[in-house]
Every structure is written in C-alpha cells, then in structure tokens.
Design a protein around this motif. Structure first.
Motif, PDB file in Angstrom:
ATOM      1  N   ALA A 166      -1.530   1.723   9.811  1.00  0.00           N
ATOM      2  CA  ALA A 166      -0.208   2.028   9.251  1.00  0.00           C
ATOM      3  C   ALA A 166       0.051   3.535   9.283  1.00  0.00           C
ATOM      4  CB  ALA A 166      -0.109   1.497   7.821  1.00  0.00           C
ATOM      5  N   GLY A 167      -0.975   4.329   9.010  1.00  0.00           N
ATOM      6  CA  GLY A 167      -0.835   5.784   9.091  1.00  0.00           C
ATOM      7  C   GLY A 167      -0.534   6.248  10.506  1.00  0.00           C
ATOM      8  N   PHE A 168      -1.204   5.648  11.508  1.00  0.00           N
ATOM      9  CA  PHE A 168      -0.904   5.985  12.900  1.00  0.00           C
ATOM     10  C   PHE A 168       0.515   5.563  13.262  1.00  0.00           C
ATOM     11  CE2 PHE A 168      -5.661   5.772  13.880  1.00  0.00           C
ATOM     12  CZ  PHE A 168      -5.796   7.144  13.803  1.00  0.00           C
ATOM     13  N   GLY A 169       0.949   4.416  12.746  1.00  0.00           N
ATOM     14  CA  GLY A 169       2.329   3.970  12.987  1.00  0.00           C
ATOM     15  C   GLY A 169       3.337   4.947  12.406  1.00  0.00           C
ATOM     16  N   LEU A 170       3.059   5.444  11.210  1.00  0.00           N
ATOM     17  CA  LEU A 170       3.938   6.449  10.612  1.00  0.00           C
ATOM     18  C   LEU A 170       3.958   7.737  11.439  1.00  0.00           C
ATOM     19  CD1 LEU A 170       3.212   6.135   6.791  1.00  0.00           C
ATOM     20  CD2 LEU A 170       5.362   5.665   7.959  1.00  0.00           C
ATOM     21  N   GLY A 171       2.819   8.074  12.031  1.00  0.00           N
ATOM     22  CA  GLY A 171       2.757   9.254  12.886  1.00  0.00           C
ATOM     23  C   GLY A 171       3.633   9.090  14.125  1.00  0.00           C
ATOM     24  N   PHE A 172       3.590   7.915  14.741  1.00  0.00           N
ATOM     25  CA  PHE A 172       4.465   7.656  15.888  1.00  0.00           C
ATOM     26  C   PHE A 172       5.929   7.718  15.478  1.00  0.00           C
ATOM     27  CE2 PHE A 172       0.715   5.361  17.768  1.00  0.00           C
ATOM     28  CZ  PHE A 172       0.521   6.254  18.793  1.00  0.00           C
ATOM     29  N   TYR A 173       6.231   7.160  14.310  1.00  0.00           N
ATOM     30  CA  TYR A 173       7.607   7.215  13.813  1.00  0.00           C
ATOM     31  C   TYR A 173       8.045   8.660  13.593  1.00  0.00           C
ATOM     32  CZ  TYR A 173      11.557   6.828  10.625  1.00  0.00           C
ATOM     33  OH  TYR A 173      12.786   6.968  10.038  1.00  0.00           O
ATOM     34  N   THR A 176     -12.434  -4.594   1.335  1.00  0.00           N
ATOM     35  CA  THR A 176     -11.746  -3.300   1.390  1.00  0.00           C
ATOM     36  C   THR A 176     -12.139  -2.525   2.643  1.00  0.00           C
ATOM     37  OG1 THR A 176     -11.733  -3.181  -1.017  1.00  0.00           O
ATOM     38  CG2 THR A 176     -11.363  -1.132   0.172  1.00  0.00           C
ATOM     39  N   LYS A 177     -13.412  -2.551   2.990  1.00  0.00           N
ATOM     40  CA  LYS A 177     -13.881  -1.744   4.117  1.00  0.00           C
ATOM     41  C   LYS A 177     -13.603  -2.370   5.473  1.00  0.00           C
ATOM     42  CE  LYS A 177     -17.359   0.641   1.558  1.00  0.00           C
ATOM     43  NZ  LYS A 177     -18.717   1.050   1.433  1.00  0.00           N
ATOM     44  N   ILE A 178     -13.591  -3.696   5.572  1.00  0.00           N
ATOM     45  CA  ILE A 178     -13.430  -4.310   6.889  1.00  0.00           C
ATOM     46  C   ILE A 178     -12.035  -4.867   7.143  1.00  0.00           C
ATOM     47  CG2 ILE A 178     -15.881  -4.822   7.097  1.00  0.00           C
ATOM     48  CD1 ILE A 178     -15.239  -7.744   6.483  1.00  0.00           C
ATOM     49  N   VAL A 179     -11.189  -4.950   6.116  1.00  0.00           N
ATOM     50  CA  VAL A 179      -9.839  -5.478   6.324  1.00  0.00           C
ATOM     51  C   VAL A 179      -8.768  -4.480   5.885  1.00  0.00           C
ATOM     52  CG1 VAL A 179      -8.222  -7.314   5.713  1.00  0.00           C
ATOM     53  CG2 VAL A 179     -10.624  -7.866   6.062  1.00  0.00           C
ATOM     54  N   ILE A 180      -8.810  -4.064   4.644  1.00  0.00           N
ATOM     55  CA  ILE A 180      -7.732  -3.248   4.081  1.00  0.00           C
ATOM     56  C   ILE A 180      -7.726  -1.835   4.675  1.00  0.00           C
ATOM     57  CG2 ILE A 180      -6.821  -2.235   1.957  1.00  0.00           C
ATOM     58  CD1 ILE A 180      -7.868  -4.757   0.524  1.00  0.00           C
ATOM     59  N   ALA A 181      -8.889  -1.194   4.748  1.00  0.00           N
ATOM     60  CA  ALA A 181      -8.947   0.190   5.249  1.00  0.00           C
ATOM     61  C   ALA A 181      -8.460   0.311   6.695  1.00  0.00           C
ATOM     62  CB  ALA A 181     -10.355   0.739   5.099  1.00  0.00           C
ATOM     63  N   LEU A 185     -11.201   4.978   2.121  1.00  0.00           N
ATOM     64  CA  LEU A 185     -11.481   3.586   1.748  1.00  0.00           C
ATOM     65  C   LEU A 185     -12.611   3.001   2.584  1.00  0.00           C
ATOM     66  CD1 LEU A 185      -7.910   2.013   1.351  1.00  0.00           C
ATOM     67  CD2 LEU A 185      -9.550   2.517  -0.466  1.00  0.00           C
ATOM     68  N   MET A 186     -12.714   3.432   3.820  1.00  0.00           N
ATOM     69  CA  MET A 186     -13.723   2.911   4.729  1.00  0.00           C
ATOM     70  C   MET A 186     -15.105   3.510   4.491  1.00  0.00           C
ATOM     71  SD  MET A 186     -13.062   2.526   8.814  1.00  0.00           S
ATOM     72  CE  MET A 186     -11.296   2.619   8.698  1.00  0.00           C
ATOM     73  N   SER A 187     -15.180   4.644   3.830  1.00  0.00           N
ATOM     74  CA  SER A 187     -16.462   5.343   3.664  1.00  0.00           C
ATOM     75  C   SER A 187     -17.299   4.722   2.555  1.00  0.00           C
ATOM     76  CB  SER A 187     -16.210   6.820   3.362  1.00  0.00           C
ATOM     77  OG  SER A 187     -15.620   6.951   2.095  1.00  0.00           O
ATOM     78  N   GLY A 188     -18.514   5.172   2.475  1.00  0.00           N
ATOM     79  CA  GLY A 188     -19.430   4.701   1.437  1.00  0.00           C
ATOM     80  C   GLY A 188     -20.568   3.916   2.038  1.00  0.00           C
ATOM     81  N   ILE A 223      -0.595  11.683   7.980  1.00  0.00           N
ATOM     82  CA  ILE A 223      -1.946  12.257   7.941  1.00  0.00           C
ATOM     83  C   ILE A 223      -2.638  11.887   6.633  1.00  0.00           C
ATOM     84  CG2 ILE A 223      -3.231  14.439   7.807  1.00  0.00           C
ATOM     85  CD1 ILE A 223      -1.146  15.561   9.806  1.00  0.00           C
ATOM     86  N   ALA A 224      -1.896  11.923   5.532  1.00  0.00           N
ATOM     87  CA  ALA A 224      -2.465  11.549   4.230  1.00  0.00           C
ATOM     88  C   ALA A 224      -2.851  10.074   4.197  1.00  0.00           C
ATOM     89  CB  ALA A 224      -1.480  11.876   3.116  1.00  0.00           C
ATOM     90  N   VAL A 225      -2.030   9.210   4.780  1.00  0.00           N
ATOM     91  CA  VAL A 225      -2.326   7.772   4.795  1.00  0.00           C
ATOM     92  C   VAL A 225      -3.567   7.496   5.639  1.00  0.00           C
ATOM     93  CG1 VAL A 225      -1.456   5.525   5.577  1.00  0.00           C
ATOM     94  CG2 VAL A 225       0.028   7.050   4.297  1.00  0.00           C
ATOM     95  N   VAL A 226      -3.678   8.143   6.800  1.00  0.00           N
ATOM     96  CA  VAL A 226      -4.872   7.968   7.638  1.00  0.00           C
ATOM     97  C   VAL A 226      -6.116   8.461   6.902  1.00  0.00           C
ATOM     98  CG1 VAL A 226      -6.011   8.750   9.754  1.00  0.00           C
ATOM     99  CG2 VAL A 226      -3.628   8.022   9.823  1.00  0.00           C
ATOM    100  N   ALA A 227      -6.031   9.604   6.258  1.00  0.00           N
ATOM    101  CA  ALA A 227      -7.175  10.134   5.508  1.00  0.00           C
ATOM    102  C   ALA A 227      -7.566   9.190   4.376  1.00  0.00           C
ATOM    103  CB  ALA A 227      -6.849  11.521   4.962  1.00  0.00           C
ATOM    104  N   PHE A 228      -6.563   8.620   3.684  1.00  0.00           N
ATOM    105  CA  PHE A 228      -6.850   7.663   2.610  1.00  0.00           C
ATOM    106  C   PHE A 228      -7.532   6.417   3.167  1.00  0.00           C
ATOM    107  CE2 PHE A 228      -5.404   4.092  -0.125  1.00  0.00           C
ATOM    108  CZ  PHE A 228      -6.127   4.430  -1.257  1.00  0.00           C
ATOM    109  N   GLY A 229      -7.112   5.969   4.335  1.00  0.00           N
ATOM    110  CA  GLY A 229      -7.759   4.814   4.968  1.00  0.00           C
ATOM    111  C   GLY A 229      -9.214   5.086   5.282  1.00  0.00           C
TER     112      GLY A 229
END
Length: 86
Positions: free
Chosen positions: A70-77, A59-64, A48-51, A39-45
């Motif tokens: 990755a946060g959703f993947g961690l949630g599935f895990y 940062t906004k179109i690739v990294i975020a 990064l996407m905001s602004g 949840i923290a990783v998704v929120a951080f993403g």
C-alpha cells in the motif's frame, strides 16, 4: 554568438512546450506530501515485519506485506498525480 542565441531560444521553446516555466518544480506540494506519507507507510510496514519472536504470526506474513505494498502504491500515486493548477 548565433549558437548561444539558438540554444537560449531552444530552451525557452522547450519550456513553453512542456508548459513549465524555468525555475518551477515539476511536483507540487501535494505530491511531496503524498510521497512523505508513502515513505512513512512503507517504513511502518517494515517495522511490523521486523522482530525475532513468532516469525509465523499473521501480522508478519500477511498484514505487514500488505501495508508495504500500500505504501508503494501511494508512492506511485504521488509521482503520477498532476500538480494543482495555480
């Protein structure tokens, strides 16, 4: 009376078949820890996407989006990970 007893027996049999004792959580501590991290990783993403400045930045179109996925993947895990045996 017999109906009440059969329901109780059925619930005990089902709990034994699932290898879960009544009152026991399905997930372990590790599962909840991984879920909070995801949840923290998704929120951080999303942060990064905001602004509003430079909406086409890398940062906004690739990294975020990669961070959010990755946060959703961690949630599935976290959901699929079997809890540690006691």
């Amino acid at each position: 009376m017999a109906l009440q007893q059969s329901k109780t027996t059925a619930s005990k049999t089902q709990a034994q078949a699932n290898n879960v004792t009544p009152g026991q959580f399905i997930f372990g501590k590790d599962n909840y820890l991984w879920l909070i991290i995801s949840i923290a990783v998704v929120a951080f993403g999303f942060v990064l996407m905001s602004g509003t400045t430079d909406i086409y930045s890398t940062t906004k179109i690739v990294i975020a989006p990669i961070v959010v996925l990755a946060g959703f993947g961690l949630g599935f895990y976290a959901i699929l990970k079997k809890p540690a045996a006691k």
